[in-house]
Motif scaffolding. Structure first.
Motif, PDB file in Angstrom:
ATOM      1  N   ALA A  86       0.816  -1.215   0.000  1.00 45.17           N
ATOM      2  CA  ALA A  86       0.000   0.000   0.000  1.00 45.17           C
ATOM      3  C   ALA A  86       0.848   1.263   0.000  1.00 45.17           C
ATOM      4  O   ALA A  86       0.303   2.359   0.013  1.00 45.17           O
ATOM      5  CB  ALA A  86      -0.922   0.007   1.226  1.00 45.17           C
ATOM      6  N   GLY A  87       2.178   1.149  -0.011  1.00 42.25           N
ATOM      7  CA  GLY A  87       3.044   2.315  -0.013  1.00 42.25           C
ATOM      8  C   GLY A  87       3.369   2.800   1.389  1.00 42.25           C
ATOM      9  O   GLY A  87       2.694   2.453   2.372  1.00 42.25           O
ATOM     10  N   ASP A  88       4.423   3.606   1.497  1.00 38.76           N
ATOM     11  CA  ASP A  88       4.860   4.175   2.771  1.00 38.76           C
ATOM     12  C   ASP A  88       5.117   3.096   3.813  1.00 38.76           C
ATOM     13  O   ASP A  88       4.761   3.229   4.985  1.00 38.76           O
ATOM     14  CB  ASP A  88       3.824   5.176   3.304  1.00 38.76           C
ATOM     15  N   SER A  89       5.725   1.988   3.385  1.00 36.73           N
ATOM     16  CA  SER A  89       6.071   0.866   4.267  1.00 36.73           C
ATOM     17  C   SER A  89       4.840   0.241   4.919  1.00 36.73           C
ATOM     18  O   SER A  89       4.908  -0.273   6.035  1.00 36.73           O
ATOM     19  CB  SER A  89       7.055   1.324   5.357  1.00 36.73           C
ATOM     20  N   MET A  90       3.715   0.286   4.237  1.00 32.24           N
ATOM     21  CA  MET A  90       2.478  -0.312   4.724  1.00 32.24           C
ATOM     22  C   MET A  90       1.965  -1.320   3.708  1.00 32.24           C
ATOM     23  O   MET A  90       2.277  -1.246   2.520  1.00 32.24           O
ATOM     24  CB  MET A  90       1.417   0.763   4.975  1.00 32.24           C
ATOM     25  N   SER A  91       1.164  -2.289   4.187  1.00 34.91           N
ATOM     26  CA  SER A  91       0.563  -3.288   3.313  1.00 34.91           C
ATOM     27  C   SER A  91      -0.799  -3.691   3.850  1.00 34.91           C
ATOM     28  O   SER A  91      -1.057  -3.619   5.054  1.00 34.91           O
ATOM     29  CB  SER A  91       1.453  -4.543   3.211  1.00 34.91           C
ATOM     30  N   TRP A  92      -1.656  -4.135   2.934  1.00 35.53           N
ATOM     31  CA  TRP A  92      -2.931  -4.735   3.306  1.00 35.53           C
ATOM     32  C   TRP A  92      -2.740  -6.235   3.441  1.00 35.53           C
ATOM     33  O   TRP A  92      -2.051  -6.852   2.627  1.00 35.53           O
ATOM     34  CB  TRP A  92      -3.990  -4.477   2.240  1.00 35.53           C
ATOM     35  N   VAL A  93      -3.353  -6.837   4.441  1.00 32.44           N
ATOM     36  CA  VAL A  93      -3.403  -8.293   4.578  1.00 32.44           C
ATOM     37  C   VAL A  93      -4.835  -8.716   4.287  1.00 32.44           C
ATOM     38  O   VAL A  93      -5.750  -8.392   5.047  1.00 32.44           O
ATOM     39  CB  VAL A  93      -2.991  -8.761   5.993  1.00 32.44           C
ATOM     40  N   HIS A  94      -5.037  -9.394   3.169  1.00 27.44           N
ATOM     41  CA  HIS A  94      -6.366  -9.849   2.794  1.00 27.44           C
ATOM     42  C   HIS A  94      -6.523 -11.320   3.168  1.00 27.44           C
ATOM     43  O   HIS A  94      -5.600 -12.120   2.962  1.00 27.44           O
ATOM     44  CB  HIS A  94      -6.585  -9.697   1.291  1.00 27.44           C
ATOM     45  N   ALA A  95      -7.668 -11.682   3.679  1.00 24.85           N
ATOM     46  CA  ALA A  95      -7.950 -13.073   4.030  1.00 24.85           C
ATOM     47  C   ALA A  95      -9.302 -13.453   3.461  1.00 24.85           C
ATOM     48  O   ALA A  95     -10.317 -12.809   3.762  1.00 24.85           O
ATOM     49  CB  ALA A  95      -7.935 -13.265   5.548  1.00 24.85           C
ATOM     50  N   LEU A  96      -9.328 -14.475   2.604  1.00 22.84           N
ATOM     51  CA  LEU A  96     -10.583 -15.018   2.099  1.00 22.84           C
ATOM     52  C   LEU A  96     -10.950 -16.209   2.971  1.00 22.84           C
ATOM     53  O   LEU A  96     -10.336 -17.278   2.879  1.00 22.84           O
ATOM     54  CB  LEU A  96     -10.440 -15.447   0.638  1.00 22.84           C
ATOM     55  N   VAL A  97     -11.917 -16.013   3.841  1.00 19.71           N
ATOM     56  CA  VAL A  97     -12.338 -17.035   4.808  1.00 19.71           C
ATOM     57  C   VAL A  97     -13.861 -17.082   4.828  1.00 19.71           C
ATOM     58  O   VAL A  97     -14.535 -16.160   4.337  1.00 19.71           O
ATOM     59  CB  VAL A  97     -11.795 -16.711   6.222  1.00 19.71           C
ATOM     60  N   PRO A  98     -14.443 -18.131   5.389  1.00 20.95           N
ATOM     61  CA  PRO A  98     -15.903 -18.188   5.503  1.00 20.95           C
ATOM     62  C   PRO A  98     -16.446 -16.971   6.234  1.00 20.95           C
ATOM     63  O   PRO A  98     -15.825 -16.452   7.163  1.00 20.95           O
ATOM     64  CB  PRO A  98     -16.146 -19.479   6.293  1.00 20.95           C
ATOM     65  N   THR A 106      21.590   8.582   4.885  1.00 22.24           N
ATOM     66  CA  THR A 106      20.126   8.465   5.034  1.00 22.24           C
ATOM     67  C   THR A 106      19.543   7.310   4.237  1.00 22.24           C
ATOM     68  O   THR A 106      18.333   7.249   4.028  1.00 22.24           O
ATOM     69  CB  THR A 106      19.448   9.770   4.597  1.00 22.24           C
ATOM     70  N   ASP A 107      20.400   6.409   3.737  1.00 18.12           N
ATOM     71  CA  ASP A 107      19.889   5.281   2.954  1.00 18.12           C
ATOM     72  C   ASP A 107      18.891   4.482   3.779  1.00 18.12           C
ATOM     73  O   ASP A 107      19.142   4.164   4.946  1.00 18.12           O
ATOM     74  CB  ASP A 107      21.034   4.358   2.526  1.00 18.12           C
ATOM     75  N   PRO A 108      17.723   4.133   3.200  1.00 19.24           N
ATOM     76  CA  PRO A 108      16.727   3.378   3.968  1.00 19.24           C
ATOM     77  C   PRO A 108      17.116   1.913   4.105  1.00 19.24           C
ATOM     78  O   PRO A 108      17.910   1.383   3.328  1.00 19.24           O
ATOM     79  CB  PRO A 108      15.464   3.518   3.115  1.00 19.24           C
ATOM     80  N   ALA A 109      16.568   1.275   5.110  1.00 13.25           N
ATOM     81  CA  ALA A 109      16.691  -0.172   5.243  1.00 13.25           C
ATOM     82  C   ALA A 109      15.633  -0.822   4.364  1.00 13.25           C
ATOM     83  O   ALA A 109      14.694  -0.174   3.907  1.00 13.25           O
ATOM     84  CB  ALA A 109      16.511  -0.579   6.701  1.00 13.25           C
ATOM     85  N   GLU A 110      15.784  -2.125   4.098  1.00  7.92           N
ATOM     86  CA  GLU A 110      14.815  -2.833   3.277  1.00  7.92           C
ATOM     87  C   GLU A 110      14.447  -4.147   3.934  1.00  7.92           C
ATOM     88  O   GLU A 110      15.296  -4.835   4.506  1.00  7.92           O
ATOM     89  CB  GLU A 110      15.366  -3.101   1.874  1.00  7.92           C
ATOM     90  N   VAL A 111      13.174  -4.504   3.827  1.00  5.47           N
ATOM     91  CA  VAL A 111      12.679  -5.791   4.296  1.00  5.47           C
ATOM     92  C   VAL A 111      12.399  -6.643   3.070  1.00  5.47           C
ATOM     93  O   VAL A 111      11.719  -6.205   2.137  1.00  5.47           O
ATOM     94  CB  VAL A 111      11.396  -5.625   5.136  1.00  5.47           C
ATOM     95  N   GLU A 112      12.909  -7.859   3.074  1.00  6.27           N
ATOM     96  CA  GLU A 112      12.733  -8.751   1.938  1.00  6.27           C
ATOM     97  C   GLU A 112      11.254  -8.957   1.641  1.00  6.27           C
ATOM     98  O   GLU A 112      10.462  -9.276   2.517  1.00  6.27           O
ATOM     99  CB  GLU A 112      13.380 -10.108   2.229  1.00  6.27           C
ATOM    100  N   GLY A 113      10.887  -8.734   0.362  1.00  9.81           N
ATOM    101  CA  GLY A 113       9.511  -8.909  -0.042  1.00  9.81           C
ATOM    102  C   GLY A 113       8.615  -7.737   0.263  1.00  9.81           C
ATOM    103  O   GLY A 113       7.443  -7.728  -0.107  1.00  9.81           O
ATOM    104  N   VAL A 114       9.137  -6.717   0.951  1.00 17.12           N
ATOM    105  CA  VAL A 114       8.324  -5.563   1.350  1.00 17.12           C
ATOM    106  C   VAL A 114       8.847  -4.293   0.708  1.00 17.12           C
ATOM    107  O   VAL A 114       8.127  -3.563   0.045  1.00 17.12           O
ATOM    108  CB  VAL A 114       8.288  -5.402   2.884  1.00 17.12           C
TER     109      VAL A 114
END
Length: 450
Positions: free
Chosen positions: A206-218, A304-312
């Motif tokens: 979702a940008g700015d180091s944020m993400s949506w977690v979607h869950a398809l459940v009953p 000021t180099d940013p850190a990185e999270v794998e896959g993020v």
């Protein structure tokens, strides 16, 4: 030439209109502005509608051509490796995604929708080609009808198209859902049993180091999850308001109920345990690879180099400092060069040793298939020049692939060449060339001339 344009009395007009008519045969054209009438001109909304109509027309042509491509691939399976229909379609999805610069999932949906519109719902494709429905109407109709029994879908398509041509998208979606529900109500139990097999979760950046977690459940479980999280969030909010630890009211530090709900959700999933789970599944913590520039981690001025999270992707350096000193579930990789890195074991080993595998995955960060976003930590290490053909186990001959791209690489009709710096050249079955570059580059060390 006869003079035309006389008034009803047969007299030439007098006054300001007397000299503004023209003669052309026996037809008189009045000067529009003088006569007080102007021809209609398209306003801004009309221009937008015109572009939208063109979009629908071209979308219909695109769907037809995409299906032609699908039929061509199935008629010439040798071009795509000569494998099963599933493998041919997998390779075709990669070809289409690479050419259009979209995800393979989007390419797969495009292929499926094109096939349905051309062969199952030609009336919908015809309506789209005349801009009587929008692209979104057509997509919703196909997606909702395709999951039904073909006989039921065929019986509903006429009424569904009528709704699509008369209703805006939101109203159409709801009306179509009601139409389908009425038709399929007797088989709801059986359909739910099939649908529940598709439950899953996914992450959407979702940008700015944020993400949506979607869950398809009953649905029952979904509402129960939301209810429990909300109950806990309300208790925490009331507790925070009654204490002095949250800062003074109005200083901006008080969390909203939505914020607390999100925090509770993360706490339960990351730290929570369930006694009913097998022992092997209890106490498992998430493992996240955080790459932090060493000088930035140490707080050197001007770095000021940013850190990185794998896959993020990038995260604030303050957050990285917090993670770098936290639990062992985080693997910390500093980007300062270390000459002890294992970069090759030649022909002595087929399977890369852990240090080499970690280095190759760290360099790529993701699967090296075109457009793929699966984290490298979840991928297999592949030899670009096969071991059986004399390929070495080295950073210049290995790359990470997810299971799908690993299969396409070997059996989908693609040619892959390792360019030596971690980049891979993919040549498609149609001869198109795509270069996939790793997210990072390894440091190169040169011997001291002295």
């Amino acid at each position: 030439m006869d003079e035309v344009g006389m008034g009803e009395s047969g007299q030439r007009p007098e006054g300001p209109d007397a000299d503004v008519f023209l003669y052309e045969g026996d037809v008189r054209e009045w000067d529009a502005e003088v006569a007080g009438w102007v021809p209609p001109r398209p306003d801004a909304v009309a221009l937008v509608l015109e572009a939208a109509d063109l979009e629908a027309v071209f979308a219909a042509q695109r769907f037809a051509r995409v299906d032609d491509l699908r039929l061509e691939a199935l008629d010439d399976v040798s071009r795509y490796g000569g494998g099963s229909r599933e493998l041919v379609m997998r390779s075709l999805r990669l070809e289409l995604a690479s050419a259009l610069r979209i995800t393979e999932n989007a390419a797969g949906m495009m292929l499926a929708r094109a096939e349905s519109l051309v062969h199952s719902y030609p009336a919908v494709l015809e309506s789209l080609s005349h801009a009587n429905v929008t692209v979104r109407h057509a997509e919703i109709l196909v997606d909702d009808l395709d999951v039904l029994d073909p006989d039921i879908a065929a019986g509903l398509v006429g009424r569904a198209l009528g709704l699509a041509e008369s209703l805006p998208v939101g109203s159409f979606r709801r009306a179509l859902r009601r139409l389908i529900d009425r038709e399929t109500a007797p088989t709801l139990t059986e359909r739910h049993e099939v649908a529940v097999r598709g439950r899953r979760i996914l992450v959407e950046p979702a940008g700015d180091s944020m993400s949506w977690v979607h869950a398809l459940v009953p649905s029952v479980e979904a509402h129960a999850i939301y209810g429990r999280v909300t109950q806990k969030a309300v208790v925490i909010r009331d507790h925070d308001r009654g204490s002095t630890r949250g800062g003074e009211p109005g200083d901006g530090s008080e969390r909203s109920l939505d914020e607390i709900r999100a925090d509770v959700f993360c706490d339960l999933l990351i730290d929570g345990t369930v006694p009913q789970h097998p022992k092997q599944a209890r106490g498992i913590q998430a493992t996240v690879v955080v790459t932090v520039p060493a000088l930035a981690l140490l707080g050197v001025d001007g770095v000021t180099d940013p850190a990185e999270v794998e896959g993020v992707g990038p995260i604030p350096i303050e957050r990285a400092r917090e993670l770098a000193g936290a639990a062992s579930g985080w693997m910390r990789v500093l980007t300062h060069p270390e000459t002890g890195a294992v970069i090759s074991v030649g022909r002595t080993k087929y399977r890369p040793p852990p240090e080499l595998a970690k280095l190759v995955k760290w360099r790529a960060d993701r699967c090296m298939g075109p457009g793929c976003s699966k984290p490298a930590s979840q991928c297999q290490i592949d030899h670009s020049v096969a071991w059986a053909d004399g390929g070495e186990t080295s950073v210049t001959n290995t790359a990470p692939f997810c299971q799908g791209h690993h299969t396409v690489k070997h059996h989908g009709g693609w040619q892959i060449t390792h360019l030596g710096d971690g980049s891979l050249e993919w040549v498609s079955p149609h001869g198109r060339r795509y270069v996939v570059k790793p997210e990072r580059h390894l440091p190169t060390f040169y011997p001291n001339a002295a």
